[in-house]
Design a protein around this motif. Structure first.
Motif, PDB file in Angstrom:
ATOM      1  N   ASP A   1      34.362 -23.031  -3.915  1.00 54.90           N
ATOM      2  CA  ASP A   1      34.135 -22.654  -2.515  1.00 54.90           C
ATOM      3  C   ASP A   1      33.796 -23.940  -1.773  1.00 54.90           C
ATOM      4  OD1 ASP A   1      33.651 -21.347  -0.144  1.00 54.90           O
ATOM      5  OD2 ASP A   1      31.798 -20.383  -0.803  1.00 54.90           O
ATOM      6  N   GLY A   2      34.817 -24.598  -1.236  1.00 56.59           N
ATOM      7  CA  GLY A   2      34.614 -25.912  -0.617  1.00 56.59           C
ATOM      8  C   GLY A   2      34.278 -26.918  -1.702  1.00 56.59           C
ATOM      9  N   THR A   3      33.107 -27.528  -1.588  1.00 57.89           N
ATOM     10  CA  THR A   3      32.695 -28.502  -2.596  1.00 57.89           C
ATOM     11  C   THR A   3      31.802 -27.879  -3.670  1.00 57.89           C
ATOM     12  OG1 THR A   3      30.784 -29.145  -1.271  1.00 57.89           O
ATOM     13  CG2 THR A   3      32.812 -30.422  -0.962  1.00 57.89           C
ATOM     14  N   ALA A   4      31.452 -26.626  -3.480  1.00 57.09           N
ATOM     15  CA  ALA A   4      30.556 -25.950  -4.433  1.00 57.09           C
ATOM     16  C   ALA A   4      31.343 -25.113  -5.433  1.00 57.09           C
ATOM     17  CB  ALA A   4      29.577 -25.062  -3.682  1.00 57.09           C
ATOM     18  N   HIS A   5      30.769 -24.943  -6.598  1.00 59.55           N
ATOM     19  CA  HIS A   5      31.302 -24.027  -7.597  1.00 59.55           C
ATOM     20  C   HIS A   5      30.386 -22.808  -7.615  1.00 59.55           C
ATOM     21  CE1 HIS A   5      33.159 -27.778  -9.254  1.00 59.55           C
ATOM     22  NE2 HIS A   5      34.189 -26.954  -9.246  1.00 59.55           N
ATOM     23  N   MET A   6      30.942 -21.657  -7.296  1.00 60.00           N
ATOM     24  CA  MET A   6      30.183 -20.411  -7.282  1.00 60.00           C
ATOM     25  C   MET A   6      30.410 -19.675  -8.591  1.00 60.00           C
ATOM     26  SD  MET A   6      28.576 -20.419  -4.440  1.00 60.00           S
ATOM     27  CE  MET A   6      27.920 -18.765  -4.467  1.00 60.00           C
ATOM     28  N   ASN A   7      29.328 -19.207  -9.183  1.00 55.88           N
ATOM     29  CA  ASN A   7      29.373 -18.517 -10.471  1.00 55.88           C
ATOM     30  C   ASN A   7      28.931 -17.083 -10.293  1.00 55.88           C
ATOM     31  OD1 ASN A   7      29.745 -20.910 -12.408  1.00 55.88           O
ATOM     32  ND2 ASN A   7      28.097 -21.552 -11.046  1.00 55.88           N
ATOM     33  N   GLU A   8      29.594 -16.191 -11.038  1.00 54.90           N
ATOM     34  CA  GLU A   8      29.169 -14.803 -11.058  1.00 54.90           C
ATOM     35  C   GLU A   8      29.362 -14.249 -12.459  1.00 54.90           C
ATOM     36  OE1 GLU A   8      31.501 -12.143  -8.611  1.00 54.90           O
ATOM     37  OE2 GLU A   8      33.257 -13.398  -8.872  1.00 54.90           O
ATOM     38  N   LEU A   9      28.505 -13.342 -12.818  1.00 54.53           N
ATOM     39  CA  LEU A   9      28.542 -12.688 -14.115  1.00 54.53           C
ATOM     40  C   LEU A   9      29.713 -11.709 -14.142  1.00 54.53           C
ATOM     41  CD1 LEU A   9      26.851 -12.509 -16.714  1.00 54.53           C
ATOM     42  CD2 LEU A   9      25.474 -10.754 -15.595  1.00 54.53           C
ATOM     43  N   ARG A  10      30.428 -11.676 -15.246  1.00 49.73           N
ATOM     44  CA  ARG A  10      31.537 -10.731 -15.391  1.00 49.73           C
ATOM     45  C   ARG A  10      30.993  -9.420 -15.965  1.00 49.73           C
ATOM     46  NH1 ARG A  10      36.614 -13.984 -17.900  1.00 49.73           N
ATOM     47  NH2 ARG A  10      37.591 -11.964 -17.533  1.00 49.73           N
ATOM     48  N   ARG A  11      30.020  -8.889 -15.281  1.00 52.34           N
ATOM     49  CA  ARG A  11      29.249  -7.738 -15.764  1.00 52.34           C
ATOM     50  C   ARG A  11      30.124  -6.515 -16.031  1.00 52.34           C
ATOM     51  NH1 ARG A  11      23.594  -6.371 -15.951  1.00 52.34           N
ATOM     52  NH2 ARG A  11      23.605  -4.509 -17.219  1.00 52.34           N
ATOM     53  N   ALA A  12      30.942  -6.122 -15.074  1.00 50.76           N
ATOM     54  CA  ALA A  12      31.761  -4.912 -15.233  1.00 50.76           C
ATOM     55  C   ALA A  12      32.701  -5.050 -16.426  1.00 50.76           C
ATOM     56  CB  ALA A  12      32.539  -4.619 -13.953  1.00 50.76           C
ATOM     57  N   GLU A  13      33.332  -6.211 -16.561  1.00 55.34           N
ATOM     58  CA  GLU A  13      34.258  -6.418 -17.678  1.00 55.34           C
ATOM     59  C   GLU A  13      33.524  -6.391 -19.018  1.00 55.34           C
ATOM     60  OE1 GLU A  13      37.550  -9.408 -15.971  1.00 55.34           O
ATOM     61  OE2 GLU A  13      35.457  -9.887 -15.494  1.00 55.34           O
ATOM     62  N   LEU A  14      32.371  -7.056 -19.078  1.00 55.40           N
ATOM     63  CA  LEU A  14      31.600  -7.071 -20.326  1.00 55.40           C
ATOM     64  C   LEU A  14      31.057  -5.687 -20.664  1.00 55.40           C
ATOM     65  CD1 LEU A  14      29.763 -10.463 -19.857  1.00 55.40           C
ATOM     66  CD2 LEU A  14      31.588  -9.966 -21.487  1.00 55.40           C
ATOM     67  N   ASP A  15      30.595  -4.959 -19.655  1.00 57.82           N
ATOM     68  CA  ASP A  15      30.091  -3.602 -19.900  1.00 57.82           C
ATOM     69  C   ASP A  15      31.205  -2.684 -20.388  1.00 57.82           C
ATOM     70  OD1 ASP A  15      27.509  -4.286 -19.231  1.00 57.82           O
ATOM     71  OD2 ASP A  15      27.602  -3.433 -17.209  1.00 57.82           O
ATOM     72  N   ASN A  16      32.397  -2.875 -19.881  1.00 60.14           N
ATOM     73  CA  ASN A  16      33.538  -2.071 -20.318  1.00 60.14           C
ATOM     74  C   ASN A  16      33.923  -2.393 -21.762  1.00 60.14           C
ATOM     75  OD1 ASN A  16      35.718  -0.189 -19.871  1.00 60.14           O
ATOM     76  ND2 ASN A  16      37.072  -1.967 -19.792  1.00 60.14           N
ATOM     77  N   LEU A  17      33.913  -3.678 -22.101  1.00 62.17           N
ATOM     78  CA  LEU A  17      34.306  -4.109 -23.447  1.00 62.17           C
ATOM     79  C   LEU A  17      33.237  -3.831 -24.491  1.00 62.17           C
ATOM     80  CD1 LEU A  17      35.866  -7.541 -22.482  1.00 62.17           C
ATOM     81  CD2 LEU A  17      37.105  -5.611 -23.504  1.00 62.17           C
ATOM     82  N   PHE A  18      31.981  -4.084 -24.139  1.00 62.57           N
ATOM     83  CA  PHE A  18      30.862  -3.981 -25.087  1.00 62.57           C
ATOM     84  C   PHE A  18      29.735  -3.170 -24.439  1.00 62.57           C
ATOM     85  CE2 PHE A  18      32.778  -8.311 -25.371  1.00 62.57           C
ATOM     86  CZ  PHE A  18      33.541  -8.099 -26.515  1.00 62.57           C
ATOM     87  N   PRO A  19      29.903  -1.858 -24.340  1.00 63.83           N
ATOM     88  CA  PRO A  19      28.922  -1.027 -23.626  1.00 63.83           C
ATOM     89  C   PRO A  19      27.495  -1.226 -24.143  1.00 63.83           C
ATOM     90  CG  PRO A  19      30.854   0.272 -24.246  1.00 63.83           C
ATOM     91  CD  PRO A  19      30.985  -1.068 -24.926  1.00 63.83           C
ATOM     92  N   GLY A  20      26.601  -1.485 -23.206  1.00 61.50           N
ATOM     93  CA  GLY A  20      25.189  -1.623 -23.530  1.00 61.50           C
ATOM     94  C   GLY A  20      24.755  -2.998 -24.006  1.00 61.50           C
TER      95      GLY A  20
END
Length: 101
Positions: free
Chosen positions: A68-87
């Motif tokens: 995002d411009g000069t910054a690197h924005m990070n976000e957790l892939r929560r939905a994908e991980l919860d779908n793959l490994f519930p709980g």
């Protein structure tokens, strides 16, 4: 930046990525805040060290980084991980810290 497809995310790599206290702190902060820059997540640690931790988390499929411009924005892939490994992520994030000894 490389981000594995959900079908390529492996449990062993996720567990390895979450096994380091620094990386676990990053994941906990992202879980609370939603997204953050690398600088906001570094906790005063050296940039070279944090680059390694972000790469491990990204390669394991735990987080997604976008420019995002000069910054690197990070976000957790929560939905994908919860779908793959519930709980799994919920258990890791809510586990009380254990003291050594």
């Amino acid at each position: 930046m490389r981000h594995p497809k959900p079908e390529d995310i492996e449990l062993a790599r996720v567990l390895h990525a979450l096994s380091d206290p620094v990386r676990l702190d990053v994941v906990r902060q992202l879980d609370r805040e939603g997204q953050a820059t690398c600088a906001a997540l570094d906790g005063g640690r050296p940039k070279s060290s944090m680059s390694h931790h972000f790469r491990v988390l990204r390669d394991a499929g735990v987080l997604r980084t976008r420019t995002d411009g000069t910054a690197h924005m990070n976000e957790l892939r929560r939905a994908e991980l919860d779908n793959l490994f519930p709980g799994l992520l919920q258990a890791v994030l809510t586990a009380p810290p254990r003291s050594a000894g």
